[in-house]
Design a protein around this motif. Structure first.
Motif, PDB file in Angstrom:
ATOM      1  N   ASN A 290       0.836  -1.208   0.000  1.00 30.25           N
ATOM      2  CA  ASN A 290       0.000   0.000   0.000  1.00 30.25           C
ATOM      3  C   ASN A 290       0.869   1.255   0.000  1.00 30.25           C
ATOM      4  N   MET A 291       1.906   1.220   0.828  1.00 32.42           N
ATOM      5  CA  MET A 291       2.817   2.374   0.888  1.00 32.42           C
ATOM      6  C   MET A 291       3.528   2.546  -0.459  1.00 32.42           C
TER       7      MET A 291
ATOM      8  N   TYR B 183       1.205   3.928  -3.076  1.00 31.24           N
ATOM      9  CA  TYR B 183       0.924   5.350  -2.798  1.00 31.24           C
ATOM     10  C   TYR B 183       2.035   6.229  -3.391  1.00 31.24           C
TER      11      TYR B 183
ATOM     12  N   ARG C  47       2.291   8.809  -6.993  1.00 31.50           N
ATOM     13  CA  ARG C  47       2.725  10.212  -6.990  1.00 31.50           C
ATOM     14  C   ARG C  47       3.854  10.442  -8.003  1.00 31.50           C
TER      15      ARG C  47
ATOM     16  N   LEU D  64      11.285   3.636   1.460  1.00 27.19           N
ATOM     17  CA  LEU D  64      10.655   2.784   2.474  1.00 27.19           C
ATOM     18  C   LEU D  64      11.698   2.056   3.313  1.00 27.19           C
TER      19      LEU D  64
ATOM     20  N   ALA E  27      13.141   4.565   5.617  1.00 28.57           N
ATOM     21  CA  ALA E  27      12.186   4.859   6.690  1.00 28.57           C
ATOM     22  C   ALA E  27      12.223   3.759   7.751  1.00 28.57           C
TER      23      ALA E  27
ATOM     24  N   PHE F  24      -6.621   9.578  -2.778  1.00 30.32           N
ATOM     25  CA  PHE F  24      -7.050   8.326  -2.153  1.00 30.32           C
ATOM     26  C   PHE F  24      -8.243   8.516  -1.210  1.00 30.32           C
TER      27      PHE F  24
ATOM     28  N   PRO G 109      -6.016   7.725   2.489  1.00 32.60           N
ATOM     29  CA  PRO G 109      -4.593   8.014   2.269  1.00 32.60           C
ATOM     30  C   PRO G 109      -3.701   7.184   3.199  1.00 32.60           C
ATOM     31  N   VAL G 110      -2.616   6.700   2.650  1.00 30.49           N
ATOM     32  CA  VAL G 110      -1.757   5.747   3.359  1.00 30.49           C
ATOM     33  C   VAL G 110      -0.780   6.487   4.274  1.00 30.49           C
ATOM     34  N   GLU G 111      -0.598   5.968   5.468  1.00 31.99           N
ATOM     35  CA  GLU G 111       0.410   6.542   6.377  1.00 31.99           C
ATOM     36  C   GLU G 111       1.762   5.901   6.078  1.00 31.99           C
ATOM     37  N   ILE G 112       2.796   6.719   5.955  1.00 27.69           N
ATOM     38  CA  ILE G 112       4.133   6.178   5.712  1.00 27.69           C
ATOM     39  C   ILE G 112       5.089   6.751   6.756  1.00 27.69           C
ATOM     40  N   PRO G 113       5.161   6.134   7.920  1.00 26.60           N
ATOM     41  CA  PRO G 113       6.060   6.645   8.961  1.00 26.60           C
ATOM     42  C   PRO G 113       7.513   6.604   8.476  1.00 26.60           C
TER      43      PRO G 113
ATOM     44  N   VAL H 201       4.607  11.008   6.222  1.00 28.42           N
ATOM     45  CA  VAL H 201       3.476  11.137   5.305  1.00 28.42           C
ATOM     46  C   VAL H 201       2.202  10.604   5.976  1.00 28.42           C
ATOM     47  N   ASN H 202       1.253  11.520   6.181  1.00 29.23           N
ATOM     48  CA  ASN H 202      -0.056  11.197   6.780  1.00 29.23           C
ATOM     49  C   ASN H 202       0.031  10.569   8.173  1.00 29.23           C
TER      50      ASN H 202
END
Lengths: 398, 247
Positions: free
Chosen positions: A344-345, A348, A352, A363, A366, B84, B87-91, B142-143
């Motif tokens: 999903n990430m 997303y 973009r 990712l 992160a 979306f 919307p997806v969270e991307i820590p 992100v989010n």
């Protein structure tokens, strides 16, 4: 001298509980000779590969375990080199391990036999140092030995980095560190292992924390064909605190294994442990985090978070969280996950317009960002980010 | 701008789109409404190229190129934006970093030079003021930890920064209070232009009080069963979908 001759105790094997995932192949026939003292030519060669100096750090360079006065900054008072055979008899801490307590001490024991020098750091009460120790392996075996003691209220910021002099030479490093953090003393310890992909790397880190001692440790391991870290820490004093963070990045056919045993032996000891591993290609990561809270340690807290990311089809991660608690008065959490990049990430970011390679790198970055963020010196943190950016093209965020 | 012809798509082997045809000219805003499970979000994902959404028949042409042959990131770089529903969270990935990377990827695709961090920050600050967003959002993941409304505002902020040729907004109004809805609608209206087209996927007519669509389509069982002007949305609000779907 072969392994059979060096010690009555045997070499660990994958049948040993704490060594299941370490890469040990070939060690049984390896010749564990003492390191050769570096020549002027070797020192010159090392000089040309040393990373840029960070002004605020006092630099110490060890070549194959030998202190290089030529490449090091003048030593401040309190730091000294002891040639092994001049250690006073009452400082038998290293030689006492010639017969190791268990197979986990085997490499430390081997180090104590072969290290020609011990780099000794003593921080007097209430003193403060900022130190960078660069351990450069040039050829054959290397036995860096560090003996660090912080007396009451002392503060040490230590950056320890392990490199090779060349990109290809196969070396075997066996590092042993003994660290004693006195009452109210504080150590901020960053360890970086980025040896070349032909190297074998073993380390044993023994830490004792006294009353209210504080230890912050960040470890980033991305090098060596095979690496194994053994950390044996004892919260000996009351209300001591440990924050332990590690990132392990393995690619290609690398094998990166770690065993960390943290013992809470006194009341009020606190541990926060975070491990993040990313295995790509055919790489293997092993992590065994063993936390013990003894009956003598009421009021302790032990938090453990272990996460691994597999980004290669044949990549492997073996993680083992262990909490062993012998008192009722304890707060403990633990969690371990092994997974793939979150689709999903990823989608997303793709949606973009971010290229897939960059999105994956972001990712991955992160995933270890929480570990890197704990490196307290900004210049050191940036340097490590830069050095890892090749592994995460486009992923390191300025 | 966008021509969808007889589109069939499946998700996990289940047929969801079943011969959908839609023509969206440049400069127009079309609303797509329909009951739950009618295929609205699937259409949005198919247009954005989400893996797992398999097109089994039909075609989608975007600015005269075959959209379905492009990878998701190539679609975005070519000017397709998906807002979306969730919307997806991307820590760990910084909001401003993602925005800048996306902005520069699109510029690179157009053969333009990348902008530096300073220049980009100037640009994004202007857009943030429009969305009434605090600058602190930029340095967060992100989010990450955003409320539902903040996430939706962030989606529109991204759209304002990227200035896509085609925006597909999937239930952007869901979970918004009336003030947030107005701000989001203002952001969307700011981008309306003769060169830009939009698809608004929504359940409710209230969004269309603030964003006037050129056409409203009703999607049911994977195809468009009725099209009309904005008055169709009012009729749906009054009568529901049953009178259209129980045929």
């Amino acid at each position: 001298m072969t392994i059979a001759q060096t010690n009555a105790h045997r070499l660990p094997t994958n049948r040993d509980e704490h060594w299941k995932y370490a890469k040990l192949r070939g060690l049984d026939t390896h010749n564990f000779l003492a390191a050769i003292e570096p020549t002027t030519t070797t020192t010159s060669a090392v000089a040309s590969v040393l990373p840029a100096k960070i002004p605020e750090l006092t630099r110490v360079v060890l070549i194959d375990g030998y202190f290089s006065q030529h490449l090091s900054d003048p030593l401040p008072q309190g730091l000294s080199i002891k040639v092994k055979n001049t250690l006073p008899d009452n400082k038998k801490t290293r030689s006492a391990r010639v017969v190791p307590q268990s197979v986990d001490y085997y490499f430390a024991s081997l180090n104590s036999q072969h290290a020609a020098q011990v780099f000794e750091v003593r921080l007097s009460t209430q003193t403060r140092y900022t130190l960078e120790i660069l351990c450069i392996a040039t050829s054959g075996n290397s036995y860096p030995a560090l003996d660090i003691e912080l007396y009451e209220g002392a503060t040490l910021t230590l950056i320890e980095e392990h490199l090779n002099a060349t990109l290809e030479t196969s070396t075997l490093t066996n590092l042993s560190v003994m660290l004693t953090v006195g009452a109210d003393a504080k150590i901020d310890y960053t360890r970086v292992q980025k040896q070349n992909f032909s190297a074998q790397y073993f380390d044993t880190l023994e830490i004792t924390l006294a009353d209210r001692a504080h230890c912050q440790l960040v470890s980033v391991a991305s090098g060596a064909a095979a690496s194994r870290s053994t950390v044996l820490l004892n919260h000996q004093g009351t209300n001591s605190a440990l924050q332990w963070q590690a990132a392990s990045l393995a690619q290609g056919a690398q094998v990166n294994d770690a065993y960390v045993r943290i013992t809470h032996s006194a009341p009020g000891a606190r541990t926060k442990q975070m491990f993040r591993g990313i295995a790509s290609g055919r790489a293997k990561i092993g992590f065994n985090g063993h936390m013990q809270v003894t009956a003598d340690a009421p009021g302790s807290s032990a938090d453990q978070s272990i996460k691994c990311l597999l980004t290669g089809v044949e990549a492997e991660a073996n993680v083992r969280p262990q909490l062993e608690i012998y008192t009722d008065d304890v707060r403990a959490t633990h969690g371990a996950t092994v997974g793939k990049l979150d689709n999903n990430m990823l989608f997303y970011m793709l949606s973009r317009g971010i290229p897939e390679v960059t999105a994956q790198a972001l990712l991955k970055w992160a995933f270890i960002a929480d570990v890197i963020a704990k490196i307290s010196l900004p210049l050191v943190r940036e340097k490590i980010q830069q050095s890892l950016s090749a592994q995460f093209p486009g992923g390191a965020q300025e | 701008m966008l021509k969808i012809n007889n589109l069939h798509a499946t998700v996990a082997g289940k047929k969801v789109l079943d011969g959908l045809t839609l023509d969206l000219p440049a400069g127009q805003v079309h609303a797509i409404m329909g009951p739950n499970g009618s295929g609205k979000s699937t259409l949005a994902y198919v247009l954005a190229g989400r893996p797992g959404y398999e097109v089994t028949a039909g075609s989608v042409s975007f600015k005269d190129q075959d959209l379905l042959t492009l990878a998701p990131e190539a679609r975005a770089q070519a000017g397709v934006f998906l807002g979306f529903q969730y919307p997806v969270e991307i820590p760990g990935v910084n909001n401003v970093y993602l925005l800048k990377a996306a902005f520069n990827a699109a510029r690179k695709h157009r053969g333009e030079s990348e902008v530096d961090a300073f220049e980009f920050l100037e640009l994004v600050r202007i857009k943030m003021r429009l969305m009434q967003m605090d600058e602190a959002f930029l340095s967060r993941g992100v989010n990450e930890g955003f409320s539902g409304g903040e996430k939706k505002r962030n989606e529109i902020l991204q759209m304002l920064v990227l200035e896509p040729a085609l925006a597909v907004l999937d239930e952007t109004d869901s979970g918004l209070d009336i003030d947030a809805l107005k701000i989001v609608a203002q952001g969307v209206n700011t981008l309306r232009s003769p060169e830009r087209s939009m698809i608004l996927v929504t359940h409710y007519q209230r969004l269309l009080d603030y964003i006037k669509p050129d056409q409203v389509h009703v999607l049911a069982r994977g195809k468009i069963i009725r099209s009309g002007g904005s008055e169709l949305a009012l009729e749906l609000e009054a009568r529901g979908y049953d009178w259209l779907t129980q045929v």
